[in-house]
Design an enzyme around this catalytic site. Structure first.
Site, PDB file in Angstrom:
ATOM      1  N   GLY A 184     -10.191  -6.704  -3.312  1.00 30.45           N
ATOM      2  CA  GLY A 184      -9.663  -6.012  -2.543  1.00 30.45           C
ATOM      3  C   GLY A 184      -8.184  -5.691  -2.373  1.00 30.45           C
ATOM      4  N   VAL A 228      13.552   4.069  13.097  1.00 25.65           N
ATOM      5  CA  VAL A 228      12.860   5.158  12.267  1.00 25.65           C
ATOM      6  C   VAL A 228      11.909   5.928  13.600  1.00 25.65           C
ATOM      7  CG1 VAL A 228      12.035   7.112  10.892  1.00 25.65           C
ATOM      8  CG2 VAL A 228      12.982   4.676   9.751  1.00 25.65           C
ATOM      9  N   ILE A 287       5.895  -1.123   7.395  1.00 25.29           N
ATOM     10  CA  ILE A 287       5.984  -1.450   8.887  1.00 25.29           C
ATOM     11  C   ILE A 287       5.064  -3.156   9.263  1.00 25.29           C
ATOM     12  CG2 ILE A 287       7.689   0.137   9.682  1.00 25.29           C
ATOM     13  CD1 ILE A 287       4.778   0.616  11.609  1.00 25.29           C
ATOM     14  N   HIS A 339      15.066 -33.215 -15.390  1.00 20.35           N
ATOM     15  CA  HIS A 339      15.826 -32.363 -15.764  1.00 20.35           C
ATOM     16  C   HIS A 339      16.571 -31.786 -16.803  1.00 20.35           C
ATOM     17  CE1 HIS A 339      20.428 -32.228 -16.013  1.00 20.35           C
ATOM     18  NE2 HIS A 339      21.140 -31.699 -17.362  1.00 20.35           N
TER      19      HIS A 339
HETATM   20  P1  FAD Z   1      -8.194  -7.509   1.575  1.00 20.31           P
HETATM   21  O1  FAD Z   1      -7.491  -7.900  -0.033  1.00 20.31           O
HETATM   22  O2  FAD Z   1      -7.553  -6.691   2.244  1.00 20.31           O
HETATM   23  O3  FAD Z   1     -10.292  -7.170   0.893  1.00 20.31           O
HETATM   24  C1  FAD Z   1     -10.651  -6.692   1.856  1.00 20.31           C
HETATM   25  C2  FAD Z   1     -12.448  -6.198   0.875  1.00 20.31           C
HETATM   26  O4  FAD Z   1     -13.041  -5.691   1.726  1.00 20.31           O
HETATM   27  C3  FAD Z   1     -11.465  -4.442   0.819  1.00 20.31           C
HETATM   28  O5  FAD Z   1     -11.898  -4.533  -0.454  1.00 20.31           O
HETATM   29  C4  FAD Z   1     -12.473  -3.298   1.231  1.00 20.31           C
HETATM   30  O6  FAD Z   1     -12.340  -2.191   0.666  1.00 20.31           O
HETATM   31  C5  FAD Z   1     -13.572  -4.034   1.399  1.00 20.31           C
HETATM   32  N1  FAD Z   1     -13.786  -3.823   3.188  1.00 20.31           N
HETATM   33  C6  FAD Z   1     -13.306  -3.481   4.054  1.00 20.31           C
HETATM   34  N2  FAD Z   1     -14.115  -2.490   4.372  1.00 20.31           N
HETATM   35  C7  FAD Z   1     -15.282  -2.696   4.124  1.00 20.31           C
HETATM   36  C8  FAD Z   1     -16.418  -2.618   4.655  1.00 20.31           C
HETATM   37  N3  FAD Z   1     -17.321  -1.974   5.692  1.00 20.31           N
HETATM   38  N4  FAD Z   1     -17.889  -2.357   3.857  1.00 20.31           N
HETATM   39  C9  FAD Z   1     -17.251  -3.164   2.552  1.00 20.31           C
HETATM   40  N5  FAD Z   1     -16.323  -3.415   2.113  1.00 20.31           N
HETATM   41  C10 FAD Z   1     -14.979  -3.298   3.066  1.00 20.31           C
HETATM   42  N6  FAD Z   1      -0.112 -11.707  -0.208  1.00 20.31           N
HETATM   43  C11 FAD Z   1       0.107 -12.531  -1.120  1.00 20.31           C
HETATM   44  O7  FAD Z   1      -0.500 -13.954  -0.620  1.00 20.31           O
HETATM   45  N7  FAD Z   1       1.054 -12.577  -2.177  1.00 20.31           N
HETATM   46  C12 FAD Z   1       1.626 -11.109  -2.234  1.00 20.31           C
HETATM   47  O8  FAD Z   1       2.203 -11.194  -3.474  1.00 20.31           O
HETATM   48  C13 FAD Z   1       0.694 -10.080  -1.641  1.00 20.31           C
HETATM   49  N8  FAD Z   1       1.453  -8.692  -2.370  1.00 20.31           N
HETATM   50  C14 FAD Z   1       1.166  -8.143  -1.405  1.00 20.31           C
HETATM   51  C15 FAD Z   1       1.814  -6.477  -2.168  1.00 20.31           C
HETATM   52  C16 FAD Z   1       1.477  -5.536  -1.484  1.00 20.31           C
HETATM   53  C17 FAD Z   1       1.616  -4.230  -1.763  1.00 20.31           C
HETATM   54  C18 FAD Z   1       0.615  -5.753  -0.394  1.00 20.31           C
HETATM   55  C19 FAD Z   1      -0.150  -4.431   0.244  1.00 20.31           C
HETATM   56  C20 FAD Z   1      -0.391  -6.965   0.058  1.00 20.31           C
HETATM   57  C21 FAD Z   1       0.014  -8.040  -0.532  1.00 20.31           C
HETATM   58  N9  FAD Z   1       0.176  -9.653  -0.392  1.00 20.31           N
HETATM   59  C22 FAD Z   1       0.146 -10.343  -1.019  1.00 20.31           C
HETATM   60  C23 FAD Z   1      -1.611  -9.082   1.164  1.00 20.31           C
HETATM   61  C24 FAD Z   1      -2.870  -9.729   0.413  1.00 20.31           C
HETATM   62  O9  FAD Z   1      -3.195  -8.442  -0.623  1.00 20.31           O
HETATM   63  C25 FAD Z   1      -3.326  -9.549   1.283  1.00 20.31           C
HETATM   64  O10 FAD Z   1      -3.394 -10.947   2.350  1.00 20.31           O
HETATM   65  C26 FAD Z   1      -5.118 -10.047   0.679  1.00 20.31           C
HETATM   66  O11 FAD Z   1      -5.275  -9.213   0.282  1.00 20.31           O
HETATM   67  C27 FAD Z   1      -6.003 -10.488   2.301  1.00 20.31           C
HETATM   68  O12 FAD Z   1      -6.928 -10.695   1.456  1.00 20.31           O
HETATM   69  P2  FAD Z   1      -8.395 -10.295   2.210  1.00 20.31           P
HETATM   70  O13 FAD Z   1      -9.730 -10.782   1.590  1.00 20.31           O
HETATM   71  O14 FAD Z   1      -8.521 -11.110   4.004  1.00 20.31           O
HETATM   72  O15 FAD Z   1      -8.532  -9.160   2.499  1.00 20.31           O
HETATM   73  P1  NAD Z   2       5.904  -7.352   7.720  1.00 22.27           P
HETATM   74  O1  NAD Z   2       5.118  -7.435   8.730  1.00 22.27           O
HETATM   75  O2  NAD Z   2       6.666  -7.926   6.599  1.00 22.27           O
HETATM   76  O3  NAD Z   2       7.604  -6.453   7.915  1.00 22.27           O
HETATM   77  C1  NAD Z   2       7.352  -5.132   8.633  1.00 22.27           C
HETATM   78  C2  NAD Z   2       9.475  -4.908   8.998  1.00 22.27           C
HETATM   79  O4  NAD Z   2       8.765  -3.352   9.502  1.00 22.27           O
HETATM   80  C3  NAD Z   2       9.162  -5.785  10.145  1.00 22.27           C
HETATM   81  O5  NAD Z   2      10.265  -6.602   9.925  1.00 22.27           O
HETATM   82  C4  NAD Z   2       8.700  -4.617  11.754  1.00 22.27           C
HETATM   83  O6  NAD Z   2      10.300  -5.188  12.331  1.00 22.27           O
HETATM   84  C5  NAD Z   2       9.573  -3.271  10.256  1.00 22.27           C
HETATM   85  N1  NAD Z   2       9.395  -2.488  11.754  1.00 22.27           N
HETATM   86  C6  NAD Z   2       8.852  -2.040  11.861  1.00 22.27           C
HETATM   87  N2  NAD Z   2       8.431  -0.934  13.487  1.00 22.27           N
HETATM   88  C7  NAD Z   2       9.668  -0.081  12.154  1.00 22.27           C
HETATM   89  C8  NAD Z   2      10.731   0.887  12.475  1.00 22.27           C
HETATM   90  N3  NAD Z   2       9.793   1.534  13.209  1.00 22.27           N
HETATM   91  N4  NAD Z   2      11.476   1.267  11.920  1.00 22.27           N
HETATM   92  C9  NAD Z   2      12.474   0.304  10.955  1.00 22.27           C
HETATM   93  N5  NAD Z   2      11.945  -0.662  11.264  1.00 22.27           N
HETATM   94  C10 NAD Z   2      10.814  -1.271  11.364  1.00 22.27           C
HETATM   95  O7  NAD Z   2       5.123  -6.074   7.412  1.00 22.27           O
HETATM   96  P2  NAD Z   2       5.088  -5.480   5.769  1.00 22.27           P
HETATM   97  O8  NAD Z   2       6.053  -5.510   4.384  1.00 22.27           O
HETATM   98  O9  NAD Z   2       4.672  -4.085   5.459  1.00 22.27           O
HETATM   99  O10 NAD Z   2       3.663  -6.226   5.076  1.00 22.27           O
HETATM  100  C11 NAD Z   2       2.275  -6.419   5.637  1.00 22.27           C
HETATM  101  C12 NAD Z   2       1.626  -8.157   5.226  1.00 22.27           C
HETATM  102  O11 NAD Z   2       1.695  -7.653   3.864  1.00 22.27           O
HETATM  103  C13 NAD Z   2       3.046  -8.313   5.496  1.00 22.27           C
HETATM  104  O12 NAD Z   2       2.000  -9.714   6.434  1.00 22.27           O
HETATM  105  C14 NAD Z   2       2.692  -9.694   4.420  1.00 22.27           C
HETATM  106  O13 NAD Z   2       2.799 -10.895   4.682  1.00 22.27           O
HETATM  107  C15 NAD Z   2       2.083  -8.923   3.425  1.00 22.27           C
HETATM  108  N6  NAD Z   2       2.735  -9.109   1.862  1.00 22.27           N
HETATM  109  C16 NAD Z   2       3.049 -10.383   1.744  1.00 22.27           C
HETATM  110  C17 NAD Z   2       3.437 -10.489   0.055  1.00 22.27           C
HETATM  111  C18 NAD Z   2       3.867 -11.138  -0.620  1.00 22.27           C
HETATM  112  O14 NAD Z   2       3.253 -12.602  -0.183  1.00 22.27           O
HETATM  113  N7  NAD Z   2       4.616 -11.808  -1.470  1.00 22.27           N
HETATM  114  C19 NAD Z   2       3.759  -9.268  -0.162  1.00 22.27           C
HETATM  115  C20 NAD Z   2       3.163  -7.805   0.485  1.00 22.27           C
HETATM  116  C21 NAD Z   2       2.985  -8.229   1.638  1.00 22.27           C
END
Ligand code: FAD
Ligand code: NAD
Length: 463
Positions: free
Chosen positions: A42, A235, A269, A442
């Site tokens: 995913g 923005v 966002i 510690h």
């Molecule tokens: P996903 O991981 O999104 O997986 C869903 C899968 O379903 C995808 O592979 C997609 O291709 C597949 N799919 C969708 N529709 C279909 C379909 N119709 N048929 C077949 N396959 C399909 N979370 C953390 O906890 N820690 C982090 O450090 C963290 N870092 C992140 C960094 C980034 C840059 C991003 C974008 C996200 C991050 N997240 C993090 C969030 C985390 O990735 C998601 O919360 C998590 O992957 C959600 O898991 P999921 O199984 O619900 O879906």
């Molecule tokens: P986010 O919801 O964390 O932050 C988006 C931010 O964009 C908000 O603070 C919002 O106020 C701002 N925003 C929205 N529209 C705007 C505009 N027009 N101009 C300026 N600011 C604007 O979303 P994200 O950072 O895109 O992350 C998405 C999801 O992925 C989150 O829900 C997060 O939980 C998950 N994620 C988790 C991790 C982690 O656990 N370390 C890392 C990456 C992503």
């Protein structure tokens, strides 16, 4: 031919889907997982948690060498960036971990059906022209980047998180739209590697949802590191000409617009649930106003036999939350009781220092009744001080009457690891006194957790 092809069919192989598949197979069920991507795992393993942490970890080393942190400890180096090699180690981590899921599927006899799935009936999903019937179908389709209206992501000048992981060169000026988790993590990566990074955040503080003390302290730390923050600003447009983007910014409260140029713009966002093209209309399942699939406490949707977990359902979009829901839904399907305590889901931002929290913020806790708060600065922690990591603090919020811990927040180099202790304590219904009277090794950063807990009663030692 059996009436059903599978006991459980899971759509999506992210941390929700693949974990549900493995757990269901462990419980003796016949399982298949449908995945449209080339590799399993995913968003998290392919373009999310794992590759972002690979870039964060590598760029942290570069930064430590470049910003004098290593020199302070007597290690004098002049770093030279080999960006292709940094990307190669990121891709290697992704390859090894996605391949690991493929291995686990084989080991547990989970079939991987390749392609995108679409419901044709409540017990039938079509994949690449072939139908599969199952007694139970779990929607684990995750989420995708929320687009900013009127802004086109070209993955060259204007990128989303996936593009920002893969930049072929360090931008000179990067504007990050959104001061949330992705903006701060990926903004940190490129700032450390030499970009001039400006974060534009609509709200008047970074990191919505976190404790206000933490949000304010984080802003101070990021500014000190050289990031420019434009809070309370939105923005409203991005125009690209050649390799330059011109952004239009407006104060969120109204007022005159301004423009600025950048050679890279990251749109971060938020993310939205993946339900398009899933054929939900064919089974009469209607997402809520936020596009999420509503579920009951047992992950059942409104349609019998159809379940949903992870980013596609309400709640924080986090990999560990999706994983725990994956285990629980499989246990429900197998006739057991699956448990996820949604009040104790930690959140971690993997910047330097790390930012972590679990439970209620101070404001939320105050709304529920009288509270006591203990706070301990990392400056007073011997290990952090020795390691030249003076920034941050730990904050423990407890019910004033029962002393039960309601929330814990931390900024520290290893806050993401430290927060696990708070999760265990809260799962067991611990009081702040329970943490305060637990012996902590510690010298460790975790002693700051103990001292913050001691602070709830007003008696930390080292401050
Ligand atoms: P996903 O991981 O999104 O997986 C869903 C899968 O379903 C995808 O592979 C997609 O291709 C597949 N799919 C969708 N529709 C279909 C379909 N119709 N048929 C077949 N396959 C399909 N979370 C953390 O906890 N820690 C982090 O450090 C963290 N870092 C992140 C960094 C980034 C840059 C991003 C974008 C996200 C991050 N997240 C993090 C969030 C985390 O990735 C998601 O919360 C998590 O992957 C959600 O898991 P999921 O199984 O619900 O879906
Ligand atoms: P986010 O919801 O964390 O932050 C988006 C931010 O964009 C908000 O603070 C919002 O106020 C701002 N925003 C929205 N529209 C705007 C505009 N027009 N101009 C300026 N600011 C604007 O979303 P994200 O950072 O895109 O992350 C998405 C999801 O992925 C989150 O829900 C997060 O939980 C998950 N994620 C988790 C991790 C982690 O656990 N370390 C890392 C990456 C992503």
């Amino acid at each position: 031919m059996a009436e059903y092809d599978y006991d459980v069919l899971i759509i999506g192989s992210g941390p929700g889907g693949y974990v549900a598949a493995i757990r269901a197979a462990q419980l003796g069920l016949k399982v298949a997982c449908i995945e449209g991507r080339e590799t399993l795992g995913g968003t998290c393993l392919n373009v999310g948690c794992i590759p972002s942490k690979a870039m964060l970890h590598a760029s942290e080393y570069f930064d430590a060498a470049a910003n004098g942190a290593m020199a302070k400890m007597g290690v004098i180096v002049t770093p030279k960036l080999d960006l292709p090699a940094m990307h190669a180690q990121r891709l290697d981590a992704v390859k090894q971990l996605t391949g690991g899921i493929e291995f686990l599927f084989k080991k547990n006899k989970v079939d991987w059906i390749k392609g995108y799935g679409r419901f044709t009936a409540a017990d039938t999903v079509d994949v690449a022209g072939k139908s599969y019937r199952a007694k139970n179908i779990v929607i684990a389709t995750g989420s995708s980047v929320t687009p900013l209206p009127g802004v086109t992501v070209d993955q060259k000048v204007v990128v989303d998180s996936t593009g920002a992981l893969e930049l072929a060169k360090v931008p000179k000026k990067m504007v990050v739209i959104g001061g949330g988790v992705i903006g701060l993590e990926l903004g940190s990566v490129w700032r450390r590697l030499g970009a001039d990074v400006l974060v534009v955040e609509f709200l008047d503080q970074l990191l919505p949802g976190m404790d206000m003390d933490i949000r304010k302290e984080a802003a101070k730390i990021f500014k000190k590191q050289g990031m420019t923050l434009k809070l309370g600003t939105k923005v409203t447009g991005v125009a690209v000409k050649g390799s330059t983007a011109t952004l239009t910014l407006e104060p969120a409260a109204g007022g005159a617009a301004e423009t600025l140029d950048a050679d890279c713009v990251l749109v971060s966002i938020g993310r939205r649930p993946n339900t398009e093209g899933l054929g939900l209309d064919a089974i009469g399942l209607v997402p809520n106003a936020r596009g999420q699939i509503e579920i009951g406490h047992d992950f059942r949707t409104a349609i019998p036999g159809v379940w949903a977990i992870g980013d596609v359902v309400p709640g924080p979009m986090l990999a560990h939350k999706a994983e725990d829901e994956g285990i629980a839904v499989a246990e429900y399907i197998a006739g057991q009781t699956g448990i996820v305590n949604h009040a104790v889901i930690p959140g971690v931002v993997y910047t330097w220092p790390e930012i972590a929290g679990v439970g209620l913020t101070e404001d939320q806790a105050r709304e529920q009744g009288e509270i006591k708060v203990g706070k301990f600065p990392m400056l007073g922690n011997s290990r952090a001080k020795t390691n030249h990591e003076p920034d941050g603090f730990v904050k423990v919020i407890a019910d004033a009457r029962t002393d039960r811990v309601l929330g814990v927040w931390a900024i520290a180099s290893v806050a993401g690891t430290m927060i696990a202790e708070a999760c265990v304590a809260m799962e067991f219904g611990a009081t702040s006194e329970d943490i305060a009277y637990t012996c902590h090794a510690h010298p460790t950063h975790s002693e700051a957790m103990k001292e913050a807990a001691m602070g709830v009663m007003g008696k930390p030692i080292h401050i």
